[in-house]
Design a protein around this motif. Structure first.
Motif, PDB file in Angstrom:
ATOM      1  N   GLY A 153       0.804  -1.220   0.000  1.00  0.00           N
ATOM      2  CA  GLY A 153       0.000   0.000   0.000  1.00  0.00           C
ATOM      3  C   GLY A 153       0.829   1.259   0.000  1.00  0.00           C
ATOM      4  N   ILE A 154       2.051   1.163   0.499  1.00  0.00           N
ATOM      5  CA  ILE A 154       2.931   2.342   0.497  1.00  0.00           C
ATOM      6  C   ILE A 154       4.073   2.190  -0.508  1.00  0.00           C
ATOM      7  N   GLY A 155       3.999   1.186  -1.364  1.00  0.00           N
ATOM      8  CA  GLY A 155       4.923   1.056  -2.485  1.00  0.00           C
ATOM      9  C   GLY A 155       6.249   0.391  -2.196  1.00  0.00           C
ATOM     10  N   LEU A 192       2.009   7.821  -3.207  1.00  0.00           N
ATOM     11  CA  LEU A 192       1.274   9.088  -3.246  1.00  0.00           C
ATOM     12  C   LEU A 192      -0.192   8.940  -3.633  1.00  0.00           C
ATOM     13  N   VAL A 193      -0.506   8.004  -4.531  1.00  0.00           N
ATOM     14  CA  VAL A 193      -1.848   7.939  -5.104  1.00  0.00           C
ATOM     15  C   VAL A 193      -2.596   6.650  -4.765  1.00  0.00           C
ATOM     16  N   GLY A 194      -1.902   5.633  -4.279  1.00  0.00           N
ATOM     17  CA  GLY A 194      -2.525   4.347  -4.025  1.00  0.00           C
ATOM     18  C   GLY A 194      -3.714   4.406  -3.090  1.00  0.00           C
ATOM     19  N   TRP A 195      -3.668   5.288  -2.122  1.00  0.00           N
ATOM     20  CA  TRP A 195      -4.777   5.397  -1.165  1.00  0.00           C
ATOM     21  C   TRP A 195      -6.034   5.949  -1.821  1.00  0.00           C
ATOM     22  N   LEU A 196      -5.895   6.693  -2.929  1.00  0.00           N
ATOM     23  CA  LEU A 196      -7.058   7.242  -3.633  1.00  0.00           C
ATOM     24  C   LEU A 196      -7.912   6.152  -4.278  1.00  0.00           C
ATOM     25  N   THR A 197      -7.328   5.008  -4.518  1.00  0.00           N
ATOM     26  CA  THR A 197      -8.079   3.907  -5.142  1.00  0.00           C
ATOM     27  C   THR A 197      -8.718   2.999  -4.096  1.00  0.00           C
ATOM     28  N   PHE A 198      -8.707   3.426  -2.844  1.00  0.00           N
ATOM     29  CA  PHE A 198      -9.298   2.671  -1.735  1.00  0.00           C
ATOM     30  C   PHE A 198      -8.708   1.262  -1.607  1.00  0.00           C
ATOM     31  N   GLY A 199      -7.420   1.140  -1.902  1.00  0.00           N
ATOM     32  CA  GLY A 199      -6.725  -0.140  -1.746  1.00  0.00           C
ATOM     33  C   GLY A 199      -6.839  -1.082  -2.920  1.00  0.00           C
ATOM     34  N   ILE A 200      -7.530  -0.675  -3.971  1.00  0.00           N
ATOM     35  CA  ILE A 200      -7.691  -1.569  -5.125  1.00  0.00           C
ATOM     36  C   ILE A 200      -6.384  -1.694  -5.899  1.00  0.00           C
ATOM     37  N   TRP A 201      -5.691  -0.562  -6.129  1.00  0.00           N
ATOM     38  CA  TRP A 201      -4.430  -0.607  -6.870  1.00  0.00           C
ATOM     39  C   TRP A 201      -3.402  -1.483  -6.149  1.00  0.00           C
ATOM     40  N   PRO A 202      -3.147  -1.288  -4.856  1.00  0.00           N
ATOM     41  CA  PRO A 202      -2.177  -2.171  -4.192  1.00  0.00           C
ATOM     42  C   PRO A 202      -2.596  -3.638  -4.195  1.00  0.00           C
ATOM     43  N   LEU A 203      -3.878  -3.910  -4.127  1.00  0.00           N
ATOM     44  CA  LEU A 203      -4.354  -5.289  -4.145  1.00  0.00           C
ATOM     45  C   LEU A 203      -4.087  -5.949  -5.502  1.00  0.00           C
ATOM     46  N   ILE A 204      -4.411  -5.254  -6.563  1.00  0.00           N
ATOM     47  CA  ILE A 204      -4.181  -5.790  -7.908  1.00  0.00           C
ATOM     48  C   ILE A 204      -2.681  -5.866  -8.210  1.00  0.00           C
TER      49      ILE A 204
END
Length: 113
Positions: A60-62, A79-91
């Motif tokens: 989540g923090i890269g 910087l932006v991962g939190w804007l996707t509500f955790g979807i980007w880090p999950l994928i």
């Protein structure tokens, strides 16, 4: 390289390179000199289990992207991962795993070139 050396090297590397690149690496190893076997085996490669664990717990923090060398993506996730509500880090868990294997493969191919 002898057939025994190729088998030994491929057994060590089988989980650290993409499955579709397995044959290409094996072919390149058979053409290489025996002295390169030790150099290939001594390379610091990204462990796939470690990358997955980093992705799950600190993705989540890269941190996962920073570790494999994708600094730009790591900064983006930070910087932006939190804007996707955790979807980007999950994928990205799956993409990071594949990217680590690809980077390992490219490193090995540079040595064998």
């Amino acid at each position: 390289m002898t057939e025994e050396k190729v088998k030994e090297v491929m057994n060590v590397l089988k989980d650290k390179i993409p499955d579709e690149k397995y044959v290409m690496l094996k072919h390149r190893l058979t053409e290489a000199d025996d002295s390169l076997a030790d150099e290939v085996l001594s390379q610091k490669l990204h462990g796939t289990v470690g990358v997955i664990l980093l992705s799950v717990f600190l993705g989540g923090i890269g941190v996962d992207r920073f570790v494999i060398g994708d600094v730009g993506m790591g900064i983006g996730k930070l910087l932006v991962g939190w804007l996707t509500f955790g979807i980007w880090p999950l994928i990205d868990i799956f993409f990071c795993y594949k990217k680590a294997k690809e980077k390992n493969f490219l490193k090995l191919m540079q040595i064998l070139a």
